[in-house]
Design an enzyme around this catalytic site. Structure first.
Site, PDB file in Angstrom:
ATOM      1  N   SER A  76       0.828  -1.195   0.000  1.00  0.00           N
ATOM      2  CA  SER A  76       0.000   0.000   0.000  1.00  0.00           C
ATOM      3  C   SER A  76       0.867   1.250   0.000  1.00  0.00           C
ATOM      4  O   SER A  76       2.023   1.210   0.427  1.00  0.00           O
ATOM      5  CB  SER A  76      -0.885  -0.034   1.251  1.00  0.00           C
ATOM      6  OG  SER A  76      -1.821   1.001   1.205  1.00  0.00           O
ATOM      7  N   ASP A  77       0.297   2.346  -0.475  1.00  0.00           N
ATOM      8  CA  ASP A  77       0.999   3.629  -0.414  1.00  0.00           C
ATOM      9  C   ASP A  77      -0.012   4.758  -0.279  1.00  0.00           C
ATOM     10  O   ASP A  77      -1.093   4.700  -0.874  1.00  0.00           O
ATOM     11  CB  ASP A  77       1.853   3.851  -1.669  1.00  0.00           C
ATOM     12  CG  ASP A  77       2.756   5.070  -1.506  1.00  0.00           C
ATOM     13  OD1 ASP A  77       3.637   5.035  -0.624  1.00  0.00           O
ATOM     14  OD2 ASP A  77       2.558   6.068  -2.226  1.00  0.00           O
ATOM     15  N   THR A  78       0.359   5.758   0.507  1.00  0.00           N
ATOM     16  CA  THR A  78      -0.512   6.918   0.738  1.00  0.00           C
ATOM     17  C   THR A  78       0.255   8.205   0.476  1.00  0.00           C
ATOM     18  O   THR A  78       1.412   8.329   0.878  1.00  0.00           O
ATOM     19  CB  THR A  78      -1.021   6.939   2.204  1.00  0.00           C
ATOM     20  OG1 THR A  78      -1.739   5.733   2.468  1.00  0.00           O
ATOM     21  CG2 THR A  78      -1.939   8.125   2.470  1.00  0.00           C
ATOM     22  N   THR A 112      -4.825   6.795  -1.236  1.00  0.00           N
ATOM     23  CA  THR A 112      -4.174   5.543  -0.850  1.00  0.00           C
ATOM     24  C   THR A 112      -4.443   4.501  -1.920  1.00  0.00           C
ATOM     25  O   THR A 112      -5.583   4.340  -2.361  1.00  0.00           O
ATOM     26  CB  THR A 112      -4.701   5.036   0.505  1.00  0.00           C
ATOM     27  OG1 THR A 112      -4.444   6.023   1.511  1.00  0.00           O
ATOM     28  CG2 THR A 112      -4.004   3.737   0.917  1.00  0.00           C
ATOM     29  N   SER A 113      -3.383   3.831  -2.337  1.00  0.00           N
ATOM     30  CA  SER A 113      -3.505   2.711  -3.273  1.00  0.00           C
ATOM     31  C   SER A 113      -3.114   1.426  -2.569  1.00  0.00           C
ATOM     32  O   SER A 113      -2.248   1.437  -1.691  1.00  0.00           O
ATOM     33  CB  SER A 113      -2.597   2.912  -4.482  1.00  0.00           C
ATOM     34  OG  SER A 113      -3.050   3.985  -5.263  1.00  0.00           O
TER      35      SER A 113
END
Length: 193
Positions: A76-78, A112-113
């Site tokens: 995940s990344d934000t 977020t992905s």
């Protein structure tokens, strides 16, 4: 419910974030944590969710040759997206102060992905929330940074912390997405596996 559905998978959460780890516990999932460092560098032409999609996918790369058939890797990344610019994690006090000051009195997006990857498939999805900050004083910003040291947070703040309680007057979208994981979308995607 979800736990039974995913019983055949060995879920690997590739995140050092205590918030993301807690969300997985809250979903009643059996999972292990495996962290591999990645340089979170992305091409300059990417914008908004393209950046987080790219980095969530990039975080899967170190695992590519070690996933077993029943492994399900979650990365995940934000980012905080303000005035067509991505705010990542601040390096120091000065950068954190500048970031929060730039958010003061304005609205911004938190994107977020999440990537779900196995040996046979990959799915990347994202979520966006809009957050509205009231005008913050220099003293409030200084107090928050010194007390909470938000150096592991995109945009230099945690909505669940003091600054979120006193500074955020409105949010459109998922509160949990702002914390770093769109739990509602993750649940739906996992249920659809």
């Amino acid at each position: 419910m979800l736990k039974e559905k995913l019983a055949k998978f060995n879920i690997i959460l590739a995140s050092g974030s205590p918030r993301r780890q807690q969300f997985f516990k809250d979903l009643d999932l059996n999972f292990e944590i495996r962290i591999k460092s990645v340089d979170e560098i992305y091409p300059n032409h990417l914008e908004g969710s393209e950046i987080t999609d790219y980095i969530a996918d990039l975080k899967t790369v170190p695992f590519k040759d070690e996933l077993n058939t029943n492994d399900l890797l979650v990365t995940s990344d934000t980012i905080v997206w303000l005035d067509n610019k991505a705010l990542g994690k601040p390096k120091d006090y000065h950068e954190a102060f500048k970031m929060i000051e730039s958010l003061s009195g304005k609205s911004h997006q938190v994107i977020t992905s999440v990537s779900l990857k196995s040996k046979n498939f990959q799915k990347v999805f994202n979520d966006t929330a809009t957050v509205y900050f009231r005008e913050l004083t220099k003293e409030e910003i200084d107090y928050y940074i010194k007390m909470y040291q938000p150096y592991d947070k995109a945009g230099a703040y945690g909505i669940q912390e003091w600054i979120g309680k006193i500074g955020i007057h409105k949010i459109e979208g998922s509160y949990f997405n702002v914390m770093g994981l769109p739990v509602h979308k993750l649940y739906k995607e996992l249920m659809n596996l």
